[in-house]
Motif scaffolding. Sequence first.
Motif, PDB file in Angstrom:
ATOM      1  N   THR A 162      73.011 -85.782 -57.345  1.00  0.00           N
ATOM      2  CA  THR A 162      73.171 -87.228 -57.503  1.00  0.00           C
ATOM      3  C   THR A 162      74.431 -87.655 -56.767  1.00  0.00           C
ATOM      4  OG1 THR A 162      74.251 -86.708 -59.615  1.00  0.00           O
ATOM      5  CG2 THR A 162      71.959 -87.441 -59.711  1.00  0.00           C
ATOM      6  N   ARG A 186      73.169 -90.041 -63.275  1.00  0.00           N
ATOM      7  CA  ARG A 186      73.572 -88.682 -62.907  1.00  0.00           C
ATOM      8  C   ARG A 186      73.370 -87.720 -64.073  1.00  0.00           C
ATOM      9  NH1 ARG A 186      78.212 -89.420 -60.667  1.00  0.00           N
ATOM     10  NH2 ARG A 186      77.435 -88.951 -58.581  1.00  0.00           N
ATOM     11  N   THR A 198      69.670 -87.093 -64.756  1.00  0.00           N
ATOM     12  CA  THR A 198      69.073 -86.253 -63.715  1.00  0.00           C
ATOM     13  C   THR A 198      69.475 -84.800 -63.887  1.00  0.00           C
ATOM     14  OG1 THR A 198      69.029 -88.101 -62.159  1.00  0.00           O
ATOM     15  CG2 THR A 198      68.891 -85.890 -61.221  1.00  0.00           C
TER      16      THR A 198
END
Length: 449
Positions: free
Chosen positions: A211, A410, A413
Amino acid sequence: MLTLRYDEGTIRIEDAPDDVARLSFVEADPRSETHRAPAYRYPFLRRTCADRGLRADDRVLDRFGLGGLSTTYDLRGYQTEALDAWRDAGDRGVIELPTGSGKTVVAIGAIAALDTPTLVVVPTIDLLEQWAGELEAEFGETTAIGRLGGGDQRLEPITVATYDSAYLRAEAVGDRFGLLVFDEVHHLGGAGYRDVARLSAAPARLGLTATFERPDGAHETIEELLGPVVYRRSADDLAGEHLADYDIKRIEVELTPEERASYEAHQGTFTDYLAASGLQLRSGSDYQELVKRSGSDPKAREALLAKQRAREVMLNADRKREVLADLLDRHRGDRLIVFTAYTDLVYELASRFLIPPITNETPADERREILDRFRRGAYSRVVAANVLDEGVDVPDANVAVVLSGSGSEREFTQRLGRVLRPKDDGGRAILYEVVTTETAEMRVSRRRR
């Protein structure tokens, strides 16, 4: 003929002709009667000299090969594409690939291709050890592998360093390496860590991340120091063939009446202050402005504390525990990781459900033992607060339960990536996101989706 030398994080230019002295990134240094450029501008300075036919005595880096490095890895198609894209961009730039897709393998391919002294920078001691092990397995017979961090301070032609250790020795190592590799490169956006790249003359630079973009916009600084994203693939792009197929299931829970009253009261204090002060929270910098005001304004401090208390009520809702109990029962035969935002909740869940806990308070040896037992199947589930989000080699799991978190893309993910490694049985991975209705957590979940 001009001469280039590395000097205290800069490139000292002796006898600079006018067309070099006038470059936007070159400044006169009256003390030494020379000119200077930032160290990270070194490759651009070399290119300028070459393009203009200027003879230069280049003494910045000792350019030597490491003895013909080679790798035993057979790169997958997308990994080859990523490496080719980076090389086509002049050996500069960022590669964005999901967790579990083999970013380390791409970097090892880059190190072997360039055959040049390399510094690999990582955020944690765990990652330092993992990288050092990989590099020793691949290149240990050809060259020594050094470590900066975790009690070691040993520089070798290929060295792995934590961001903290690299920052502390940024000037000392600035002319030692031809290639910089930054794992979890979004950390490089931190104000101090930027010096690791800024004070280095390394022409080749590779950033790795799942990310890249940062809410504070600091990824733009990373692009200046390393280059832009040159290759990007998402989890959806690789699911099925290289990563596990997956499902994301959102489970909504209600606050209890007592929790609702507490949440609304604290949230009301916060929103009332925003309305009265005219402050709008549209970015991370706006929130930092509120934090700054809280140092001198009692009302701002009250609002900030109220926001934190509302968040605690929202993220630690009692009914989330009930959902977790149901999921643990439903997935008795699966390998499951529970993620929370709070350390206290980790220990509470560990005690209630007899699950091994991992937090930033867990000693490194104990954490490694827990993860090793999880890997061997002695444990089938663990509960953690943030510490497993990145920087730790987490064994294969197929179910993740996110009870609470920061809400950032972030973090989400990275937690999803913990269950995406391909399964031996070809099964699907599942991530459960447990959110409280009619709260900020619900709004963040919807926006992220």
